[in-house]
Structure formats: structure tokens, C-alpha cells
Design a protein around this motif. Structure first.
Motif, short mmCIF file in Angstrom:
data_model
loop_
_atom_site.label_atom_id
_atom_site.label_comp_id
_atom_site.label_asym_id
_atom_site.label_seq_id
_atom_site.Cartn_x
_atom_site.Cartn_y
_atom_site.Cartn_z
N ARG A 147 -3.80 9.49 -5.71
CA ARG A 147 -2.69 8.54 -5.63
C ARG A 147 -1.40 9.14 -6.19
NH1 ARG A 147 0.12 5.14 -8.57
NH2 ARG A 147 0.76 3.12 -7.71
N ALA A 148 -1.54 9.89 -7.29
CA ALA A 148 -0.35 10.50 -7.91
C ALA A 148 0.31 11.47 -6.93
CB ALA A 148 -0.75 11.21 -9.20
N LEU A 149 -0.51 12.28 -6.27
CA LEU A 149 0.05 13.25 -5.31
C LEU A 149 0.74 12.49 -4.17
CD1 LEU A 149 -2.95 15.73 -5.26
CD2 LEU A 149 -0.64 16.23 -6.11
N PHE A 150 0.10 11.45 -3.70
CA PHE A 150 0.65 10.64 -2.62
C PHE A 150 1.99 10.03 -3.04
CE2 PHE A 150 0.99 6.44 -0.53
CZ PHE A 150 1.03 6.85 0.79
N ASN B 17 -13.61 7.64 2.80
CA ASN B 17 -12.63 8.46 2.11
C ASN B 17 -11.21 7.91 2.29
OD1 ASN B 17 -14.33 10.43 0.98
ND2 ASN B 17 -14.53 11.42 2.99
N ASN B 18 -10.37 8.24 1.32
CA ASN B 18 -8.97 7.83 1.38
C ASN B 18 -8.20 8.73 2.33
OD1 ASN B 18 -8.12 5.56 -0.19
ND2 ASN B 18 -8.93 6.64 -1.97
N TRP B 19 -7.54 8.12 3.30
CA TRP B 19 -6.74 8.88 4.25
C TRP B 19 -5.28 8.47 4.14
CZ3 TRP B 19 -8.51 11.47 9.12
CH2 TRP B 19 -9.88 11.80 9.07
N MET C 299 0.82 -1.22 0.00
CA MET C 299 0.00 0.00 0.00
C MET C 299 0.85 1.26 0.00
SD MET C 299 -3.00 -1.01 2.69
CE MET C 299 -4.07 -2.42 2.41
N MET C 300 2.14 1.11 0.17
CA MET C 300 3.00 2.32 0.27
C MET C 300 3.30 2.90 -1.11
SD MET C 300 5.61 1.40 3.31
CE MET C 300 5.00 0.91 4.91
N ILE D 49 0.74 5.00 4.12
CA ILE D 49 -0.17 4.32 3.19
C ILE D 49 -1.40 5.18 2.97
CG2 ILE D 49 0.61 2.01 3.90
CD1 ILE D 49 -2.03 1.78 5.50
N LEU D 50 -2.13 4.85 1.91
CA LEU D 50 -3.35 5.58 1.58
C LEU D 50 -4.48 4.56 1.63
CD1 LEU D 50 -3.94 8.49 0.60
CD2 LEU D 50 -3.82 7.64 -1.73
#
Lengths: 344, 613
Positions: free
Chosen positions: B43-46, B398-400, A343-344, B219-220
Motif C-alpha cells: 500500500r505504501a508503494l502504491f 492477490n492485490n492488483w 480505494m484510491m 485502485i488496489l
């Protein structure tokens, strides 16, 4: 010395608390039949769960099998509790007692959904057409046009819980009369051998609120009108092993033998007309005729080879969930680390 | 073109570049498949190392109604929802006028070029992008066109603000689990839109994304996915449920991860999931399962909790361990089914008729959903009572950005559960065993489960009055003794549940108390207040019953603000009820507008009151 069964227990050992129901209540008779057959069969009480909802009938698990765990749940919701308990431990034998208010009204949905899931259990309905604990209201199985002291005339048609069970996909449906102890015992034994939901709709008169001879739920009516569809005999697997040809004594067409899942047999000996409980269509039309002609037909109404039980359909193995070792209940540290890495 | 090239394109004349500090809002129609495209941006920003959140503000509808998705990138690590978003990707013609009106001065609006529209504001930068034209270049099946069309704005956003194409490609691979066909179908559109933007747009705004390293090791994940995993690691064996927004994806997570619990030797499942006919049956099933010795749970939301009230009262009184997740949504009644809330605190705390008190855990984020996900089972077994976990829609769906989950630091706790041998030993030691006798003076008896092969193992479970031998009783002294023991057990619970998280500096006079998903908003508001010269301490309640530390914290402050996301200020009421003499200086700050708490609101509320002081 008292007679002992295969476990070395006496009939006394299968009793529990004294009944607090009215003297003469049909329910007490059913409790006694449960004690008798459990003793006869050498039932291991530690492996039995006694389940009920709320109502006079639901009090009765306190009066039989004192060495069994019991759960007196909430009104009409016993089926869901049994569903959970037998999913947690599929090796338990569930004997449940409900009433016509419990299963025919407040718990009607749970009754039908339990059957649909085929939760293995003996589901006894002690059906008296009346609410006893709240003092004499009509239940959903009461006769249309019937009059009771405080509540006047019932203008609604009755719900036939046996018919509802058949329609919902129940694989073992019987109707009996608490005054017919021999039949009740044979049906209870067979129900215990069934690997699926077995519904026993037993007319069990309320001597206090609904015992007038014109009520189809009364003793006088039952005694006078009961028409057994067949004589029922139950043979345990041991008995069958000892006597292979149990049908030999009867002519073809005179008896139907049903082999149960655990190797026991039911022999249904013809009484009057032919009745084959293995036909769903015949069960439905017979119940319809019984209603139209006001016949009190008893016996094994419907039976089919059990379909998969709930434990099978949710994909459980044979090991009861409650017996899975604690060490197997938590995935490894590595399993979590791997997930987190992904997940990372 | 890479991010470095992009930076050189930022025109001189615009104000200073604003790097990694912006909130973006995407307005689409519900059911158009924009979840995929929005997740791609998040996800891209993460993956670029920028702290980020993604919050879906969606309607209760399958298709057609307007929906908004907000994404916040924050170099400072703030992941609360921002009330004001500077960039609007206005893809829904129905709401475009409103979306533009809501922009701050200097904001940015990206919208389809094919619309007929009039520019309503001079202080906004507009970028028109050719959605239909771009799609026409490709042979895309009609049923996919709407979803794939969203990739046009992804490509434009990527060029305008700097999202590397290769990370977007990876995101698609991830989303479609490596299936080449859908990846290619979507990626070609992103690439074409990116190309078109690079050739036709001139960047006229200051917002840019640049890689940094602030998400390393994070993680997201959504709270519901985390909670499902927590149950899997908590030894859950039976889940019964009835579908309801916003809890459904919690059970989906259990289904997704149950393979982790296959018995390695026999290959058998050790998890059963039953979809019940309603919430009453769902909780009835887990009550039966918990009674029989399973680790049993359900997941639901407010309306389900209402239906579960009777069984919860029974489980409390019959002392059956079960776990109930309430992924809270906005009530009363059906309320706002797709909006977040913390409005079930008081209802669940007292759930059940008569004098009932329930144990509640209050996770703040996915990491705590995981931890409480397994801990709840231990607590339920130790306390022999229902344990509620009150998450909410914001955490759950929501994604955290979250720390990775920590492996449970204690082995599975089954509490005072007697098997055949330990029951025999117990009887040998004490000369008796009675189910509800308080042998340890902590209010918790020793229990057996059905199937225990001992002639004295059985007892009668009931919701009616009983004495400590589990025998039916209507005697007042038996009743009072039992209720007194249950209260004693609740006091034991007070010492076992997760302690509050406290940040305390004796120099500060103002205390802030909050819980759950408000946490990021509180922390950011504290920083903003500090900039105004208002310094605050913070206590985050993590469970009910309230630990003693809460009372101490309140006593140590001149003024205490209780911030919560419901209309009535339920937690503040509970504090007043639990400690009336200590709470005269406790003030409630409750909003409950259906949206995740914002630092702006918390900041303004406290500032206003403090300035009035």
C-alpha cells in the motif's frame, strides 16, 4: 354441471397429464388426494411449485395441478432446488414429491439439511421400500430380513425417514398410508397450512416389485396393520371463524386441537391410547416402539410451533426477491464512485 | 528522516542507484500475521505513486509452514510476477538458506540479528535487524507478539529503501479501521525499527523507492473483492456457496457490500446468501433460484466444479440462468489448493454428461472481474443458460493495481422473460406460447417463472427429453430438434459474449494468444521480445465460445503462440478442435507450475522457438 370451488374451478382443472405409472401404484392414489385437497381448498395453482427428484414418485408432479410450474430435478437433490426457489420467491407454495431412494439414500444429506433450514414446503415421501425404475433393488427403508426376487435377502436395518425428520428438527412430521385416503387428505391440508418444512412419510406400495403380504410396504400389510394414532380433522380458517368452539363437542382428553400458523385448526381425536404430537420425546419413543414391535402407526407424529423459516434466518423482508423492482437491484453510480474514491 | 535524506546516505562506491524497479520477497511462517505487514508495504508503494503488485505464495495450512510474499515495484508499470527477486526479507529460519541461495548477485538479504548463521554468499548485501530486542522495548500481549514482530522488518525496509513513515501510519489506520490501540501498538514498533536502522545500518545496496505519479486514479484491490462488487451491481439476488479456497473471499465481499443493496424505502435486504452443506446443494439452490426468477450465483473452485457437474448439465439442458465463479486453483484432484492455475478450461467448457457446452468468461484482472461480475447475469438471463466466470487464485486473492471500476453501461438485461401482461400479449400475437419453441430463430425461447398469475404460464421443467412444448418426449425427432436448437443458441452466445481484445499490426508475423491473469506477463514479454527484434501481435480471449475474431487473428499470422497456465495447453487444444484447418501453425506454450505466469518464461519460450525458426 361440475361442482366448482371458491375460485370457480372444477376438480378437472386441478388435473394434469395421465399417469404412466403401473396400474394400482400407491403413488397414483396420492396424486389423486393432492388433486382433491387442492380443489377443496381452492388452492391457487399459479402460486404453487411442484418439485421432485428422480424415481417413480418423482414422476408424479406431471399428473396433478397442471397450472403449476414444476421442476423435475436430479436424483436426491430436489431439496436444494426448493431451497433456492423459495428463497427467490418466498410467496410460493412448494409441494414436493420424493421417494425412499431419493430422500433416504442419494439425497439423505439434502433431506436433513433442508429440514434444518426449515424451508417452508410440503415434503411428501412416497415410501415403498424398493427401487422401481431400475427394477426392484432394496431401498434404505426396506425391511431387515426381507427377500426380493432378484436381490435376495436384505441384511441391513431400515432407515426411518419420519424419525430422521424429527431428529433433524422438523416441525411437522406425519406418517400415513396411501390406502388411507381420508387421513392422507387431512394431513396434506394441514401440511399446506404449516409455515415450515412439513414431512409426510406415506407408505405407498409398489404393486410390481414389493407387494407381498409379508412386506411392511405392501397393500395387504398396510390394510391389515395400520394403527392410526388419532382421527384427524382439518378446519380451514373460514370454517374456524364460522364455528368458534370447534373443540366443544369433545371431552377433555379426548381430542387435541392444534392451531396452525394461518388460522386453520387440526383436531386430533383420540382413538386408543393418548398421543400428544407436541412432544418430541414421545414422538421419538413412539417411533422406536413402532420399530421394535413392528407397528404401523400413522398420523401426525410430531408438531411444534414453527421456528423461523430460512427466508427469515437469511434476513429477507416480505417482498419476494423476484418481485423487487429491477431499478432497486443496482446501486447508484454515485455509490460506485464513492467506493472507488475510497480505494484510491 | 525523509526519503530525501535517505538518498544522501546511499554510499558512494555502490553501483548506480536503482529507483523504483525492484522485486522484494518476504519469507515468513504461515499464520504469523505477515499479510498485514506485507500489505502495508504494498500500500505504501502504491500511495507513493509507484506501480506495484503483491503476490502471496502461500501453503495450504493454517499455521507454521513456510510462506512467501513477493512485491514488485516497477516504474515502467510492469505488474507481472518476477521470477527473480533482488531483496529477500528472510524471517523464516527454516527457509533462510534457500531464500539466500535464490538471490541474484548483488541481491539484498534482511534477516533477524539474533539468528546463528553463517554467511554463505559474498555477493549479497546483508542487513541484520534486532527483531526480539526491538519488541522487548514494548509491552505487547503475547498473542500479538508474532504479528507485531513483523513490523520490525517493515521499519527496516522503510529506512533502507525509503518508505515514508506517515504513509505506513495511514496504512495502519486503514487496516485497523482507525482503531487507535492496534495502530499504536504496531506503529511504535515500525518507528523504533526505523530509528534503530537509521542509527546502526549503513546502506550498501542500490535499491531505492522514490515518489512518482504512476498510480494516480488507480485502485488496489483483489479480484475476489471486485467480483463480489460486480455481483452486487449486477442485481444478484441469491448466492449459495460452500467454502473453498481460493473462492471464499469472493462471497465475503458480497457479505461486506450487500448493504449497498438495502431497499432505501423498506430497508429490506435484496440479497440472500446461503452457506450450503456442499457444492452440490449450493448449485442446486441457485438452479432453483434461477428457475424461479432470481439472479443467482455461486463461487467455487475446481473440486466444487467437479461436484457441480450434474446440476450444471441440468441447468444447461433445462435452460436455467445461473452464474458460476470458478476461482481456479491447481488440479487434478485436491492438487495444490493454494496455488494458481488455468486448468479448468476444458472441463468447464464441456461440463455435464452428454453433449454439453458452457459459456465461459475469462477476466484478466479485478476491473474485469467487476465488469464480468455484473455482465455474467445479463448473459445468463439473455441466453437462459449457466455462465461460468473463470478467474484464478492469482487474480482472486492477490492485490492488483487496477483502473477504477466503470459503472455498468447498459441497464440490467432480463432476456426473454414473460410476465403476466407480456405473456397475454404474446399469446394474443402468436396464438400460442410454448416454452422451447424457437420463435426468433436464435435458439432462445421465452420463459415464465413460477408465481406468474396467468393460467397458461406454467410449464414443466425437466432434465429428461422434451419437445418444444416442454412435454416429456423420447422421440428421436424431438430430441434432435432440441439439441439442434441448443447448438443454435450456442452460436448466438458466440455473438453476445465479450469480444477478444486485439492488438494488431499487419507488419508483424507472430501472434500471441492468451487469456486471464497472464496478461501482464504477456505484455512485458512482448516488450522484451521487441528488444530482441521479435515483434508480436496479441489477442486476449475474453470468453468462450470463441468469437470469429480469434480465427481471423490466427489466419493473419505466420506463427501463433498460445500461452496458458496449465499443463496440457487446454486453450490451444480448444483452438485446434474449433478450427482444425486454420491451426496448423498454432503452438502451445503451457506451463502450469502453480505460480503466476512470468514475463521471463514467456520471453524465453518464444525467443527459443523463434530463434529455431
Amino acid at each position: 354441471m361440475a361442482k366448482e370451488n371458491i375460485l370457480g374451478l372444477s376438480r378437472e382443472d386441478y388435473k394434469a397429464g395421465e399417469t404412466t405409472l403401473c396400474p394400482g401404484c400407491g403413488h397414483n392414489s396420492i396424486s389423486n388426494q393432492i388433486i382433491s385437497i387442492a380443489f377443496d381448498l381452492g388452492l391457487k395453482q399459479e402460486n404453487v411449485i411442484k418439485m421432485s427428484g428422480i424415481g417413480c414418485s418423482s414422476k408424479t408432479p406431471a399428473y396433478f395441478l397442471g397450472r403449476s410450474h414444476a421442476f423435475n430435478a436430479i436424483h436426491g437433490r430436489m431439496p436444494s432446488v426448493v431451497t433456492g426457489a423459495t428463497t427467490a420467491n418466498r410467496s410460493l407454495t412448494a409441494i414436493a414429491v420424493s421417494g425412499d431412494g431419493d430422500s433416504g439414500s442419494i439425497g439423505f444429506g439434502q433431506f436433513k439439511h433442508l429440514i434444518r433450514r426449515n424451508v417452508p414446503m410440503v415434503y411428501i415421501i412416497e415410501n415403498n421400500g424398493v427401487y422401481g425404475l431400475t427394477k426392484g433393488q432394496f431401498s434404505a427403508t426396506a425391511d431387515e430380513g426381507q427377500t426380493l426376487k432378484y436381490y435376495g435377502t436384505n441384511d441391513l436395518p431400515p432407515i426411518d425417514l419420519a424419525l430422521e425428520a424429527v431428529i433433524s428438527g422438523c416441525t411437522f412430521v406425519a406418517r400415513s398410508f396411501s390406502g388411507d385416503s381420508k387421513q392422507v387428505q387431512a394431513l396434506l391440508k394441514a401440511a399446506l397450512s404449516h409455515n415450515g418444512t412439513a414431512v409426510l412419510d406415506i407408505i405407498s406400495p409398489c404393486v410390481t416389485f414389493n407387494n407381498s403380504p409379508d412386506s411392511t410396504k405392501s397393500y395387504p400389510y398396510g390394510k391389515e396393520h395400520e394403527v392410526p394414532l388419532h382421527d384427524i380433522e382439518f378446519f380451514t380458517p373460514d370454517f374456524v371463524a364460522a364455528r368458534e368452539e370447534i373443540t366443544a363437542e369433545y371431552d377433555e382428553g379426548e381430542a387435541i386441537t392444534v392451531e396452525m400458523h394461518d388460522g386453520s385448526h387440526l383436531r386430533l381425536k383420540k382413538v386408543d391410547e393418548d398421543y400428544d404430537p407436541r412432544s418430541r420425546a414421545q414422538a421419538i419413543t413412539t417411533l422406536e416402539r413402532a420399530y421394535r414391535e413392528q407397528l404401523f402407526l400413522t398420523g401426525l407424529l410430531y408438531y411444534e410451533e414453527p421456528r423461523p423459516t430460512l427466508a427469515d434466518t437469511v434476513g429477507l423482508g416480505q417482498t419476494p426477491l423476484t418481485q423487487v423492482e429491477t431499478s432497486k437491484l443496482r446501486p447508484s453510480r454515485e455509490a460506485l464512485a464513492k467506493l472507488m474514491q475510497g480505494m484510491m | 528522516m525523509g526519503v530525501a535524506d535517505l538518498q544522501t546516505e546511499v554510499q558512494s562506491g555502490t553501483s548506480e542507484r536503482i529507483v523504483n524497479d525492484v522485486a522484494l520477497m518476504v519469507a515468513t511462517k504461515n499464520g504469523s500475521g505477515s499479510q498485514t505487514s506485507n500489505n502495508l508495504i504494498v500500500r505504501a508503494l502504491f500511495k507513493m505513486g509507484i506501480p506495484v503488485n503483491g503476490k502471496n505464495l502461500f501453503p495450504s495450512n493454517i499455521k507454521g509452514l513456510p510462506t512467501w510474499y513477493t512485491i514488485r515495484a516497477s516504474k515502467d508499470g510492469y505488474i507481472a510476477r518476477r521470477e527473480i527477486t533482488q531483496i529477500a526479507v528472510a524471517m523464516n529460519e527454516m527457509t533462510a538458506a534457500e531464500d539466500i541461495a535464490n538471490l541474484p548477485a548483488g541481491g539484498v538479504c534482511i534477516l533477524p540479528g539474533e539468528w546463528k548463521w553463517t554467511q554463505s554468499r559474498e555477493d549479497v548485501v546483508y542487513y541484520e535487524i534486532p527483531v526480539k530486542e526491538t519488541l522487548k522495548q514494548f509491552d505487547i500481549p503475547s498473542e500479538r507478539r508474532e504479528q507485531v514482530g513483523n513490523m520490525v522488518y517493515v521499519g527496516a525496509v522503510a529506512w533502507l529503501f525509503g518508505l515514508p513513515l506517515e504513509i505506513l501510519h495511514e496504512g495502519l489506520m486503514d487496516n485497523f479501521k482507525g482503531k487507535q490501540k492496534p495502530v499504536q501498538m504496531n506503529y511504535q514498533v515500525i518507528e523504533a525499527a526505523y530509528q534503530w536502522a537509521s542509527e546502526n545500518l549503513v546502506k550498501r545496496d542500490p535499491f531505492v523507492f522514490e515518489p512518482m505519479d504512476k498510480t494516480q486514479g488507480k485502485i488496489l484491490i483483489t479480484g475476489n473483492e471486485a467480483a463480489g462488487l460486480g455481483a452486487i451491481f449486477g442485481g444478484m439476488t441469491v448466492t449459495a456457496w460452500y467454502p473453498i479456497t481460493p473462492s471464499t473471499s469472493l462471497v465475503d465481499s458480497i457479505l461486506d457490500y450487500q448493504h449497498l443493496r438495502k431497499d432505501p424505502e423498506t430497508g429490506e435486504n435484496t440479497v440472500a446468501v446461503i452457506q450450503a452443506e456442499d457444492e452440490i446443494a449450493a448449485i442446486g439452490m441457485i438452479a432453483g433460484a434461477g428457475w424461479a426468477g432470481a439472479r443467482a450465483m455461486t463461487a467455487t473452485s475446481g473440486p466444487g466444479i467437479s461436484l457441480m457437474a450434474e446440476f450444471t448439465g441440468l441447468a444447461y439442458f433445462a435452460e436455467i440462468p445461473i452464474v458460476i465463479w470458478d476461482v481456479t486453483r491447481m488440479g487434478p484432484s485436491t492438487g495444490l489448493p493454494t496455488r494458481t492455475s488455468q486448468g479448468d478450461i476444458l472441463f468447464t467448457y464441456f461440463l455435464g454428461h452428454g453433449d454439453t457446452r458452457q459459456v465461459i468468461l475469462l477476466p484478466r484482472d479485478p476491473a474485469e472481474c467487476f465488469t464480468f461480475g455484473w455482465q455474467a447475469f445479463d448473459l445468463a438471463d439473455q441466453l437462459q443458460t449457466p455462465v461460468f466466470v473463470l478467474s484464478d487464485l492469482d487474480i482472486g486473492m492477490n492485490n492488483w493495481m487496477s483502473d477504477p471500476f466503470e459503472y455498468p453501461d447498459t441497464p440490467i438485461q432480463r432476456g426473454k422473460l414473460l410476465d403476466k401482461e407480456s405473456l397475454e400479449a404474446f399469446i394474443a400475437d402468436k396464438g400460442e406460447w410454448y416454452r422451447f419453441r424457437d420463435y426468433d430463430k436464435d435458439g432462445i425461447g421465452y420463459r415464465t417463472v413460477p408465481g406468474t398469475d396467468h393460467p397458461r404460464a406454467a410449464f414443466f421443467t425437466r432434465g429428461t427429453g422434451h419437445n418444444d412444448r416442454a412435454v416429456y418426449s423420447e422421440r428421436s425427432d424431438d430430441w434432435l430438434q432440441n439439441m439442434g436448437r441448443l447448438r443454435r443458441k450456442f452460436e448466438t452466445a458466440r455473438t453476445l459474449v465479450p469480444k477478444p481484445e486485439i492488438e494488431y499490426d499487419p507488419a508483424k508475423e507472430i501472434g500471441v494468444i492468451s487469456f486471464g491473469s497472464n496478461d501482464p506477463a504477456i505484455r512485458e514479454a512482448q516488450d522484451r521480445l521487441a528488444a530482441d527484434g521479435i515483434h508480436t501481435n496479441y489477442l486476449r480471449i475474453r470468453a468462450l465460445p470463441l468469437a470469429g475474431e480469434v480465427q481471423e487473428f490466427i489466419q493473419k499470422h505466420e506463427r501463433v503462440y498460445v500461452v496458458e497456465n496449465n499443463f496440457d495447453g487446454q486453450m490451444a487444444q480448444l483452438l485446434h478442435m474449433d478450427m482444425p484447418e486454420d491451426t496448423t501453425h498454432v503452438r502451445s506454450l503451457a506451463l502450469g507450475d502453480g505460480l503466476p505466469m512470468t514475463p521471463k518464461w514467456v520471453h524465453e519460450q518464444i525467443l527459443q522457438r523463434e530463434q529455431g525458426n
